[in-house]
Design an enzyme around this catalytic site. Structure first.
Site, mmCIF file in Angstrom:
data_model
loop_
_atom_site.group_PDB
_atom_site.id
_atom_site.type_symbol
_atom_site.label_atom_id
_atom_site.label_comp_id
_atom_site.label_asym_id
_atom_site.label_seq_id
_atom_site.Cartn_x
_atom_site.Cartn_y
_atom_site.Cartn_z
ATOM 1 N N VAL A 61 -25.770 -73.709 -45.836
ATOM 2 C CA VAL A 61 -26.337 -72.382 -46.064
ATOM 3 C C VAL A 61 -25.457 -71.267 -45.504
ATOM 4 C CG1 VAL A 61 -28.699 -73.231 -46.199
ATOM 5 C CG2 VAL A 61 -27.803 -72.532 -43.974
ATOM 6 N N ARG A 86 -14.533 -77.095 -48.179
ATOM 7 C CA ARG A 86 -15.283 -78.299 -47.818
ATOM 8 C C ARG A 86 -14.707 -79.602 -48.365
ATOM 9 N NH1 ARG A 86 -18.166 -76.522 -43.482
ATOM 10 N NH2 ARG A 86 -19.340 -74.623 -43.996
ATOM 11 N N HIS A 115 -22.737 -70.753 -46.758
ATOM 12 C CA HIS A 115 -22.187 -70.234 -48.012
ATOM 13 C C HIS A 115 -23.270 -69.336 -48.621
ATOM 14 C CE1 HIS A 115 -18.585 -72.786 -47.974
ATOM 15 N NE2 HIS A 115 -19.361 -73.616 -47.300
ATOM 16 N N HIS A 149 -14.510 -71.536 -54.028
ATOM 17 C CA HIS A 149 -14.361 -71.241 -52.595
ATOM 18 C C HIS A 149 -14.932 -72.386 -51.758
ATOM 19 C CE1 HIS A 149 -14.318 -69.010 -48.844
ATOM 20 N NE2 HIS A 149 -15.623 -69.161 -48.730
#
Length: 228
Positions: free
Chosen positions: A77, A168, A79, A163
């Site tokens: 979260v 990640r 992001h 992104h």
């Protein structure tokens, strides 16, 4: 961990290409949607190479995610350019038993696994005692660990996904969210192969952006993504 691509914008690459063409054309929107696949692919390649990424925000992808830990969802979260609907520990009781995600670094060592499972058992007992005593679930949940499994529905636009994958999918990312990101990338590539053809950590296309913190295995990472 179970990850599903629940839905996405229909014909995402066609829409992104039309949005890009609109910026430089006097044609109607309907006319912009009509162009052959070769021209579309060339335009998408140009968009990605020059960084005209606002056009990718017009398409979105929605995932169903189950069996991840609260430790993972807390990272997820961060992001903020995404929408999340997560199972509530306030309204969903874990009185029967909460499931827990076990890190591989613990699961592979029996003596540590025993300690970990004992801690989970203790948390479960305390949670149950609090519930039996009439403590509401929204307060009893305070004893639940980061290991507790959760599930959620998440929507991201294509630009944010790029992104997300850049950060990640990196080998320096925490193992669980990296596994989630890798599975998400596997799912979106068939739906929009040109948009996500070069998606992944920065070392795929140049020097590692992590600098001194690099994992030092860029060639292995490139092979991993070539075989994805």
């Amino acid at each position: 961990m179970l990850v599903q691509l629940l839905t996405h914008t229909p014909e995402p690459e066609r829409l992104v290409a039309a949005a890009a063409r609109l910026c430089y054309s006097a044609s109607s929107v309907e006319e912009l949607l009509q162009h052959d696949s070769a021209r579309r692919e060339a335009l998408l390649a140009k968009i990605l190479s020059v960084g005209h990424l606002s056009t990718l925000e017009h398409v979105s992808f929605t995932f169903g995610v189950e069996g991840v830990s609260r430790a993972c969802s807390h990272q997820l979260v961060r992001h903020r350019l995404a929408s999340y609907s997560q199972q509530s520990q306030r309204y969903v009781s874990h009185k029967d038993r909460f499931a827990a995600v076990i890190p591989p670094s613990i699961a592979g060592r029996p003596e540590l696994l025993a300690v970990f499972e004992a801690a989970m058992d203790q948390a479960h007992r305390v949670y149950g005692e609090l519930m039996e005593a009439g403590v509401p679930a929204e307060d009893a949940r305070f004893v639940l660990p980061n290991a507790a499994e959760t599930k959620l529905v998440m929507t991201m636009n294509a630009r944010e996904l790029l992104h997300f994958f850049a950060l990640r999918c990196c080998r320096r990312a925490q193992w669980e969210i990296r596994a989630l990101a890798m599975e998400m990338l596997r799912l979106v590539r068939p739906a929009a192969p040109r948009l996500f053809e070069v998606a992944g950590p920065g070392c795929l296309h140049g020097a590692c952006p992590e600098g001194a913190m690099t994992c030092g295995h860029a060639e292995d990472v490139r092979k991993e993504f070539a075989d994805l």
